[in-house]
Motif scaffolding. Structure first.
Motif, PDB file in Angstrom:
ATOM      1  N   PHE A 399       0.796  -1.220   0.000  1.00  0.00           N
ATOM      2  CA  PHE A 399       0.000   0.000   0.000  1.00  0.00           C
ATOM      3  C   PHE A 399       0.830   1.271   0.000  1.00  0.00           C
ATOM      4  O   PHE A 399       0.296   2.350   0.174  1.00  0.00           O
ATOM      5  N   THR A 402      -0.362   4.650  -1.828  1.00  0.00           N
ATOM      6  CA  THR A 402      -1.801   4.658  -2.090  1.00  0.00           C
ATOM      7  C   THR A 402      -2.470   5.401  -0.948  1.00  0.00           C
ATOM      8  O   THR A 402      -1.966   5.399   0.163  1.00  0.00           O
ATOM      9  N   PRO A 403      -3.606   6.014  -1.238  1.00  0.00           N
ATOM     10  CA  PRO A 403      -4.337   6.622  -0.125  1.00  0.00           C
ATOM     11  C   PRO A 403      -4.825   5.531   0.818  1.00  0.00           C
ATOM     12  O   PRO A 403      -5.201   4.448   0.362  1.00  0.00           O
ATOM     13  N   ALA A 404      -4.801   5.789   2.098  1.00  0.00           N
ATOM     14  CA  ALA A 404      -5.235   4.782   3.061  1.00  0.00           C
ATOM     15  C   ALA A 404      -6.728   4.536   2.909  1.00  0.00           C
ATOM     16  O   ALA A 404      -7.470   5.416   2.518  1.00  0.00           O
ATOM     17  N   THR A 405      -7.146   3.314   3.200  1.00  0.00           N
ATOM     18  CA  THR A 405      -8.576   3.023   3.223  1.00  0.00           C
ATOM     19  C   THR A 405      -9.072   3.307   4.631  1.00  0.00           C
ATOM     20  O   THR A 405      -8.718   2.599   5.570  1.00  0.00           O
ATOM     21  N   ASP A 413      -5.814  -0.315   6.218  1.00  0.00           N
ATOM     22  CA  ASP A 413      -4.582  -0.886   5.677  1.00  0.00           C
ATOM     23  C   ASP A 413      -3.721  -1.492   6.784  1.00  0.00           C
ATOM     24  O   ASP A 413      -2.884  -2.346   6.537  1.00  0.00           O
TER      25      ASP A 413
END
Ligand SMILES: Nc1nc2c(ncn2[C@@H]2O[C@H](COP(=O)(O)OP(=O)(O)OP(=O)(O)O)[C@@H](O)[C@H]2O)c(=O)[nH]1
Ligand SMILES: Nc1ncnc2c1ncn2[C@@H]1O[C@H](COP(=O)(O)OP(=O)(O)O)[C@@H](O)[C@H]1O
Ligand SMILES: [Mg+2]
Ligand SMILES: [Mg+2]
Lengths: 425, 404
Positions: A399, A402-405, A413
């Protein structure tokens, strides 16, 4: 350009070659009107090429103006010899000490400067870079020593590890270019802090507030700034901060004892947004965190929102990176004086009409996105007593970049078993 | 003289794989899969392109493989999209009936749908699908309002929308290969088309496509899609959790998960240890099977629970008599069915890809639900065009015969 009443005398000090280079840059940008600049070094040639007019060459008898060649002890004694000159130079209410840790002069001298300055009553904020991995073990060891000393001496240290930057740079980037970028980031941190203090705002972060928050804490801080536009800008900005590399993917927020939060936007910046942002960011922190919220309006930011956060935590305690309800965070060893959370209440905010009339004159509107992270002891590490300098933070693996979920303010994440506190043994 | 079948191509740029499915559709709607091509994906995370550098090469490879198997040339595709930015909004459009006799026309229906489509969307979002729920005339619910009478027509619609720039990113990647994009479709809807039977759609079914980077969910009832969305959590999270929990490299975590993984906590093997392959400089090591299962169980249970919570507000789950259908690569995880049953309190089954006439069993893999469904999605529109072209051709033939 800014109302001088907001800020007391401010000095920006550069120490060592790197410090001189970084402060030279801030000086040349000319954005900190009213601030005084001073550079100190043991290296005469480096001083000669620095654009800052006020210069002090220290430790001349021991270094002969040639630098220390990476000898921290020599750098320290050079500064101590000239304590009187340094004390005289440290005559300001707020002092930024900018240094590249890893060499001898800055690493040895900046803590001496910070201590002397604090003794004479200044609030000292240090901004320190730590070396790239490729610089090798000696510089890294120097930096670790220097950081501990600096932490003990200054009111707060904002650590900007270079290795964070390395991830963002192309492998073929020449070293000089890499240092240029480092310098740029450090300059942005200084300017960002300045802007927070100096820019007229609806809720200005004033010096007294800053002082109350950091004075004597010997805190360690990170610095991150994001700039976002669009309909969902508050939400997007918060999500970005929650996964920001400079904030250890949001862990720096979760760990903070105190947080300086600054929101800057164009004239459209609304009270609802300010309210929402401070509440949402507050939720990423633990319950009793003290938050100092400042806002400013800057026409150059029209349509965009810039959120700058400086989470600070005491460096002498180890706190689990993500405090979970009922988890170990309640068993902290120190007994800090109780602090009150200070998020703005609606009634404290001026009405919306007021917003329109605020004038702004800051033109600069660079995107600050600093790959900075304060050193921290990593979760799961053995020592509970010795704060360690974590130069190799956990990668986010798949990840990265990437933007965190985020769901219900949890970063999905992060491994579930950890967030659920499952014990595997 | 009449070209009454046409080629449709579905393309998924997934987090783990890029997959193109070539099919053809006849004027009567018969849908046959002719070819399938794949490539391992790179630079895609959580369903979104984060680094397009390697994509052209990989896309070309997948398309070429499908072209060769089907023996056709691919000129355009129906492209799948997903990612955490995709959202659903339920809109209600209103439209006053202007005609003197207050009879509702097709134009009125078009108008009210157009109005309902763009209401309430965030500024940077773009509608992907507009799905009619039902119409109302002066507050009375109706299915087909055309030629009915009233003062005011209402339409309840489900709009699926996503960030315009991110949608463009996927389209651009395909267009850079000189392949046209006919349209985009949400991966979840596509999978639902490939996997659910007409009966399941009627009874009420929750479809979950559990991929590598995302999990898509779609609720269908009375033949209509009522809810759909994405959670940006998938098999990569399972693997990444194993990396952290078992301290093994990602590649190994992925292998172990696929070969030995399970979400089950009542497995007689839980006391066992699992020997890790040595070599490549790694010392021989063994891991505790219980830890292995617990890590996977925690992640998969949480993922299902989050979706259950998201839906529970809007849907009476117990009314979904068709139960839950799982597809996507992760649906193959041992023990997942039972886990999903306990989370949703509904019967759960693995989806089978329907309508793959002409193709061997190898297409019936859960990973291919999306690309097959994308081709199916395209086939509906192509079939309509074919049908109208056929009518047109018949008319032209008649004029040619009698007009002179
Ligand atoms: N931003 C910036 N950082 C630098 C530069 N050169 C070195 N650094 C960093 O700063 C650290 C300290 O190096 P210097 O500032 O050269 O060392 P010094 O304090 O002058 O000490 P001595 O030269 O050893 O007496 C290094 O380990 C680098 O990480 C530069 O030009 N710009
Ligand atoms: N037998 C298996 N057990 C568990 N997970 C599996 C298995 N086979 C594949 N997977 C996982 O399924 C995911 C790929 O599924 P897929 O639907 O192709 O994803 P995407 O469409 O996002 O590329 C990967 O995370 C992979 O690890
Ligand atoms: Mg030097
Ligand atoms: Mg998929």
């Amino acid at each position: 350009m800014n109302s001088p009443s907001i800020l007391p005398t401010v000095k920006v000090i550069g120490f060592g070659n790197a410090g001189c280079a970084m402060v030279g840059r801030v000086f040349q940008q000319g954005l900190l009107s009213g601030a005084e600049f001073l550079v100190l070094n043991t290296d005469q040639a480096a001083l000669a090429s620095c654009p800052v007019p006020s210069q002090l060459c220290i430790g001349l008898p021991v270094t002969r103006g040639l630098g220390t060649g990476g000898d921290v002890a020599l750098g320290r004694s050079a500064a101590q010899r000239d304590a009187a000159v340094i004390r005289a130079a440290a005559d300001a209410r707020l002092i930024f000490v900018v240094v590249g840790l890893g060499g001898g002069s800055g690493t040895g001298g900046a803590p001496v400067f910070a201590r002397l300055a604090r003794e004479s009553g200044a609030l000292v904020l240090a901004i320190a870079t730590t070396p790239f991995e490729f610089e090798g073990g000696l510089r890294r060891a120097n930096a670790e020593t220097g950081l501990q000393e600096l932490r003990a001496a200054a009111d707060a240290v904002i650590v900007l590890p270079n290795h964070h930057l390395a991830r963002l740079l192309d492998e073929r980037t020449p070293v000089t270019e890499a240092f240029r970028v480092v310098g740029e980031r450090a300059a942005e941190a200084v300017t960002g802090l300045w802007r927070m203090l100096a820019q007229p705002g609806i809720l200005p972060v004033d010096f007294a507030g800053l002082e109350r928050l950091v004075r004597g804490r010997h805190a360690e801080s990170a610095f991150a700034s994001v700039e976002i536009s669009g309909e969902a800008r508050v939400h997007d900005a918060v999500v970005k901060l929650a996964s920001h590399p400079c904030l250890d993917e949001g862990r720096a927020l979760a760990r903070a004892d105190a947080l300086i939060l600054n929101l800057a936007g164009g004239p459209e910046l609304s009270l609802a947004e300010i309210d929402r942002a401070s509440r949402e960011i507050g939720r990423l922190c633990r319950d009793n965190v003290e938050i100092l919220v400042g806002t400013s309006v800057d026409e150059a930011l029209a349509g965009r929102l810039r959120i700058t956060v400086i989470p600070a935590w005491r460096a002498d305690t180890e706190v689990p990176a993500l405090p979970l309800p009922g988890s170990a965070s309640s068993e902290r060893r120190d007994c800090r004086e109780p602090v009150s959370a200070r998020t703005p209440q609606r009634s404290e905010l001026p009405d919306a009409d007021h917003l329109q009339t605020l004038e702004t004159d800051l033109t600069q509107s660079t995107t600050l996105s600093l790959p900075i992270r304060a050193s921290s002891s990593r979760r799961g590490h053995k020592s509970n007593h010795q704060p360690e300098l974590n130069l190799f933070p956990a990668s986010r693996g798949r990840f990265d970049n990437t933007p965190a979920t985020i769901h219900n303010n949890e970063n999905l994440d992060e491994p579930t078993f950890r967030r659920r506190n499952l014990v595997l043994n | 003289m009449f070209d009454l079948s046409s080629v449709v191509v579905g393309l998924e740029i997934g987090t783990s794989k890029i997959c193109a499915v070539v099919a053809d559709v006849a004027v009567d709607g018969t849908f046959r899969v002719l070819g399938l091509g794949q490539a391992e994906s790179k630079g895609v995370r959580k369903g979104e392109i984060v680094n397009p550098a390697d994509l052209p090469e990989l896309l070309r490879h997948a398309v070429k493989e499908a072209e060769e198997m089907a023996d056709v040339e691919v000129r355009s595709v129906w492209l799948g999209v997903t990612g955490g930015h995709i959202q659903e909004t339920h809109n209600k459009g209103f439209h006053p009936i202007a005609s003197d006799d207050r009879e509702i026309t097709e134009d009125d229906v078009d108008d009210v749908l157009r109005i309902a489509k763009t209401l309430n969307l965030p500024a940077h979002n773009h509608p992907i699908h507009l799905i009619r729920q039902h119409f109302g005339i002066d507050g009375q619910v109706t299915e087909n309002p055309v030629r009915m009478y009233g003062n005011r027509l209402e339409a309840d619609v489900l709009v699926l929308h996503g960030n315009f720039n991110r949608l463009q990113g996927a389209i651009r990647a395909v267009k850079s290969l000189n392949i046209e994009v006919e349209d985009v479709a949400f991966n979840g809807l596509a999978s639902q088309l490939a996997v659910l039977t007409a009966e399941q759609k009627e009874l009420g079914t929750l479809l979950l496509d559990m991929g590598a980077g995302t999990t898509e969910y779609v609720v269908t009832e009375d033949g209509i899609v009522h809810h759909a969305g994405v959670l940006a959590v998938g098999g990569d999270h399972v693997s990444q959790d194993l990396v952290t929990g078992l301290r093994i490299p990602l590649g190994l975590a992925e292998q172990l998960k696929v070969k030995h993984g399970s979400a089950s906590l009542d497995d007689p093997r839980l006391g066992d240890t699992l020997q890790l392959p040595s070599g490549n400089g790694l010392a021989p090591r063994s891991i505790n099977r219980e830890h292995f299962h617990r890590i996977m169980h925690a992640r998969l249970e949480e993922t299902l629970q989050i979706i259950e919570q998201k839906l529970a507000d809007a849907v009476v789950l117990s009314r979904l008599h068709g139960g839950v259908v799982l597809t996507g690569g992760c649906s193959q995880t041992a023990g997942l069915l039972q886990l999903a049953e306990s989370v949703f309190q509904l019967p759960v089954q693995l989806g089978q890809i329907r309508c793959v006439a002409g193709m061997n069993e190898s297409v019936n893999q859960p990973e291919f639900a999306t690309p097959v469904g994308l081709a199916k999605f395209g086939s509906f529109r192509v079939q309509r065009q074919l049908a109208s072209r056929a009518r047109f051709n018949v008319r032209r033939t008649l004029t040619q015969l009698f007009g002179r």
